[in-house]
Design an enzyme around this catalytic site. Sequence first.
Site, mmCIF file in Angstrom:
data_model
loop_
_atom_site.group_PDB
_atom_site.id
_atom_site.type_symbol
_atom_site.label_atom_id
_atom_site.label_comp_id
_atom_site.label_asym_id
_atom_site.label_seq_id
_atom_site.Cartn_x
_atom_site.Cartn_y
_atom_site.Cartn_z
ATOM 1 N N LEU A 41 0.840 -1.202 0.000
ATOM 2 C CA LEU A 41 0.000 0.000 0.000
ATOM 3 C C LEU A 41 0.880 1.259 0.000
ATOM 4 C CD1 LEU A 41 -2.689 -1.234 2.541
ATOM 5 C CD2 LEU A 41 -2.989 -0.889 0.061
ATOM 6 N N ILE A 187 10.565 20.018 -9.613
ATOM 7 C CA ILE A 187 10.854 19.620 -8.231
ATOM 8 C C ILE A 187 11.580 18.272 -8.177
ATOM 9 C CG2 ILE A 187 9.815 19.095 -5.997
ATOM 10 C CD1 ILE A 187 8.094 21.422 -6.283
ATOM 11 N N ALA A 326 0.739 14.787 -2.870
ATOM 12 C CA ALA A 326 0.143 13.812 -1.962
ATOM 13 C C ALA A 326 -0.929 14.458 -1.077
ATOM 14 C CB ALA A 326 1.234 13.187 -1.099
ATOM 15 N N HIS A 450 10.555 33.441 20.637
ATOM 16 C CA HIS A 450 11.910 33.877 20.335
ATOM 17 C C HIS A 450 12.913 32.966 21.029
ATOM 18 C CE1 HIS A 450 15.244 36.551 19.493
ATOM 19 N NE2 HIS A 450 15.618 36.413 20.770
#
Length: 471
Positions: A41, A187, A326, A450
């Site tokens: 899967l 990409i 995805a 911070h």
Amino acid sequence: SASSDEKDLVIIGGGVAGYVAAIKAGQEGLNVACIEKRGVLGGTCLNVGCIPSKSLLNNSHLYHQILHDTKNRGIEVGDVKLNLANLMKAKESSVNGLTKGIEFLFKKNGVEYIKGEGSFVNEHEIKVALNDGGETSVKGKNILIATGSEATPFPGLEIDEKRVITSTGALSLEKIPESMLVIGGGIIGLEMASVWSRLGTKVTVVEFLGQIGGPGMDTEVSKTIQKLLKKQGLEFKLNTKVLSGDASGEKVQLSVDSVKGGKEETLDAETVLVAIGRRPYTAGLGLENIGLETDERGRVTIDSEYRTKHPHIRSVGDVTFGPMLAHKAEEEAVAAIEHIKKGHGHVNYAAIPSVMYTHPEVAWVGQSEQDLKNQNIPYRVGTFPFSANSRAKTNLDTDGLVKMLADPETDRLLGVHIVGPNAGEMIAEGTLALEYGASSEDIARTCHAHPTLAEAFKEAAMATHGKAIHF
Ligand code: FAD
Ligand code: NAD
């Protein structure tokens, strides 16, 4: 057995689109079966996409950093050796853990998992050629086509996944090539180029367009990341199209020409990666048996509720429209099940983030500056460089910037574009802001811890309608 009863839903494909739909359907109390032929899967994403690529990107980055970026941190290392076989084992272990996890989730949610290749017999029946031999058939009141996509081949260059490779081969090479030519600076091209370049391959990327990262990437961001990747050793040939390839000799040859023409030359390398995009996959699905046609790009045609012309047959993910991502497939899968179960469901296509996992990462959501210009939409820009961010400074990782685009009248956020460390995590904040219709001032007035990289996000928001404090 599966042949006797009619399911509420039969899903063809167990990739992100199919497996998410199956789990969601199980949760909603539907009697559901999912057919997957791969034997595992998770589809492209888990087996030969998102997951293995991120494993190789993470570990090759660590290796590269240990080689080149420790002395100024006060760390002296001895002999550093790469064990490619073990790098690949680490990748396989991540993949296996995740794919087994989905099998577990199928059991938990009562999903019947049928291992084999599904093909339409008629509008309600699917026959399955079982992986273990033999055949079965399964009927569904509803059917979901989630068969995904495959790498687009380059005409005339036969893929052997060793010398002429797609991303699949690039994720499992057994030795580090001395040189690699990458066709396509999208990409996939840039992520895989990064991996092998870090491991020692001399990589040249040939891209048809005038910018890398694909047309969706903001031009300023694209230029910034190109410079940074060049510093890491990648070479680029932009505005250059690959005309043909020849793998018959000792090296693979590509004949290339400038887009304007007249600058033909031959390039060669030990390995050529074909990364010119992906195309929808419907081979063997028997769409002709139910009179379903695909469009000129091979996509299954659907309406806004993911229905094909047979309303009980829906389709989501890479095999249909939209960006091949995805998380887009996942959102659609949930929406499609909600349509089946409740009669309504929704995906906001204007707020789907994109991430490129190079170092530094590139991430964006919403419109780019060139998108806005092309549509004559007025906008204001705010940017903040990581070189002025305290956490980036402590991490000695200061390349890049956050760029925000907002409506000059209402200050509503229109787009966020980040090139920098952890951009892929930071973009979640931009996506949430866009989803909630935030203004740049809303973000600027939200307290950020911070020292964090996320303060660069806040300060870019400050710069969008006023002034940043630290720059
Ligand atoms: P797929 O994942 O392709 O799944 C479809 C499944 O259907 C396959 O397993 C196939 O075997 C099965 N199937 C097909 N036909 C049949 C049939 N007739 N019977 C039974 N089973 C069938 N996206 C991201 O968002 N982030 C990333 O970082 C990212 N990285 C990527 C890296 C690479 C190298 C590649 C190639 C892709 C990457 N993607 C990434 C894209 C992402 O993998 C896809 O968008 C996603 O897998 C689409 O899911 P899907 O379920 O629609 O299709
Ligand atoms: P892409 O479409 O993004 O990029 C392909 C590039 O190849 C384009 O820039 C195009 O101009 C160029 N090209 C095409 N033909 C050419 C030629 N003859 N000569 C030179 N250049 C040429 O496709 P991709 O990079 O292969 O990725 C496929 C899909 O997978 C995309 O939809 C992407 O979103 C998805 N993906 C996503 C991720 C991520 O989200 N991190 C990672 C990998 C893949």
